[in-house]
Design an enzyme around this catalytic site. Structure first.
Site, PDB file in Angstrom:
ATOM      1  N   TYR A 161      20.539  35.913   8.579  1.00  0.00           N
ATOM      2  CA  TYR A 161      21.705  35.188   8.070  1.00  0.00           C
ATOM      3  C   TYR A 161      21.807  35.215   6.548  1.00  0.00           C
ATOM      4  O   TYR A 161      22.830  34.798   5.994  1.00  0.00           O
ATOM      5  CB  TYR A 161      21.650  33.718   8.517  1.00  0.00           C
ATOM      6  CG  TYR A 161      21.714  33.543  10.004  1.00  0.00           C
ATOM      7  CD1 TYR A 161      22.867  33.847  10.718  1.00  0.00           C
ATOM      8  CD2 TYR A 161      20.610  33.075  10.709  1.00  0.00           C
ATOM      9  CE1 TYR A 161      22.927  33.692  12.090  1.00  0.00           C
ATOM     10  CE2 TYR A 161      20.657  32.915  12.087  1.00  0.00           C
ATOM     11  CZ  TYR A 161      21.820  33.219  12.770  1.00  0.00           C
ATOM     12  OH  TYR A 161      21.872  33.072  14.136  1.00  0.00           O
ATOM     13  N   TYR A 204      19.555  24.749  11.214  1.00  0.00           N
ATOM     14  CA  TYR A 204      20.794  25.503  11.334  1.00  0.00           C
ATOM     15  C   TYR A 204      21.935  24.686  10.747  1.00  0.00           C
ATOM     16  O   TYR A 204      21.879  23.466  10.658  1.00  0.00           O
ATOM     17  CB  TYR A 204      21.058  25.892  12.796  1.00  0.00           C
ATOM     18  CG  TYR A 204      20.193  27.047  13.218  1.00  0.00           C
ATOM     19  CD1 TYR A 204      20.570  28.358  12.921  1.00  0.00           C
ATOM     20  CD2 TYR A 204      18.986  26.827  13.859  1.00  0.00           C
ATOM     21  CE1 TYR A 204      19.764  29.427  13.268  1.00  0.00           C
ATOM     22  CE2 TYR A 204      18.170  27.887  14.203  1.00  0.00           C
ATOM     23  CZ  TYR A 204      18.558  29.184  13.906  1.00  0.00           C
ATOM     24  OH  TYR A 204      17.752  30.233  14.239  1.00  0.00           O
ATOM     25  N   ASN A 217      24.773  23.587  11.658  1.00  0.00           N
ATOM     26  CA  ASN A 217      25.360  22.470  12.411  1.00  0.00           C
ATOM     27  C   ASN A 217      24.467  21.243  12.432  1.00  0.00           C
ATOM     28  O   ASN A 217      24.900  20.181  12.870  1.00  0.00           O
ATOM     29  CB  ASN A 217      25.651  22.898  13.855  1.00  0.00           C
ATOM     30  CG  ASN A 217      26.666  24.021  13.923  1.00  0.00           C
ATOM     31  OD1 ASN A 217      27.206  24.448  12.911  1.00  0.00           O
ATOM     32  ND2 ASN A 217      26.929  24.493  15.114  1.00  0.00           N
ATOM     33  N   ASN A 239      31.290  22.604  10.703  1.00  0.00           N
ATOM     34  CA  ASN A 239      30.319  21.767  11.431  1.00  0.00           C
ATOM     35  C   ASN A 239      29.169  21.276  10.564  1.00  0.00           C
ATOM     36  O   ASN A 239      28.611  20.215  10.827  1.00  0.00           O
ATOM     37  CB  ASN A 239      29.792  22.516  12.656  1.00  0.00           C
ATOM     38  CG  ASN A 239      30.869  22.679  13.710  1.00  0.00           C
ATOM     39  OD1 ASN A 239      31.750  21.838  13.850  1.00  0.00           O
ATOM     40  ND2 ASN A 239      30.824  23.785  14.429  1.00  0.00           N
TER      41      ASN A 239
END
Length: 193
Positions: free
Chosen positions: A17, A70, A72, A118
């Protein structure tokens, strides 16, 4: 002058990522850390990577924070950092990707909606308020009918990658302007571009 600022860069953990649009917030924090010659270390108590520094001698203290969760689930680590330092939302700056802004544009605000983000939603929920500063780094809209979640998890295009270093520098400058001059003056400088 606020004694300590908490600056959070949102993203996802893991090398897959690192260079994606969703991690642009963490890339901006890497730029800020590089400016002060600091490296992130793991702060186990708050489940984050952290750097404590100053932008210049005698300036306000900065805590640069990259949650290790993560996107979220960013709220828990952010709330933990605020609690650990006894900080309030008044001096929290969250740097994040924004699909509702063109690539290469930066917008600053305090509070407001999360726009389907989110990570922001989880921070607002964990902190009990949306009233924190945001540096919204434009990553552009998904092309065609591409799903937004798929789009933000993709790397920048080769054309965007050529312009990315300057965008990261300007975004880091925007963080510094908020801290040095306040939101209104920073907005006047950044939004006028």
């Amino acid at each position: 002058m606020t004694e300590r600022w908490i600056v959070v860069g949102l993203g996802n953990p893991g090398p897959q990522y690192e260079r994606t649009r969703h991690n642009v917030g963490q890339m901006v924090l890497d730029e800020l850390a590089a400016r002060t010659g600091q490296k992130f270390t793991v702060h186990k108590q708050t489940r984050t990577q952290m750097v404590e520094t100053r932008l210049r001698p005698g300036g306000p203290r900065l805590v640069l924070v990259k949650p290790m969760s993560y996107m979220n689930l960013s709220g828990g680590p952010v709330a933990s950092v605020l609690k650990f330092f006894g900080a309030t939302l008044e001096n929290l700056v969250v740097v994040h990707d924004e699909v509702d802004i063109d690539f290469d544009a930066i917008k600053l605000k305090r509070g407001g909606g999360e726009g389907g983000h989110n990570g922001l939603r989880d921070i607002s929920k964990a902190c009990g308020s949306k009233d924190y500063l945001r540096v919204r780094v434009g990553v552009g809209r998904p092309p065609g009918r591409m799903d937004t979640a798929d789009f933000v998890l993709k790397p920048f295009t080769s054309t965007e990658q050529a312009d990315l270093p300057l965008l990261l520098e300007r975004s880091a400058d925007a963080v510094e302007q908020i801290i040095d001059h306040g939101l209104k003056a920073a907005q006047n400088a950044v939004h006028a571009r």
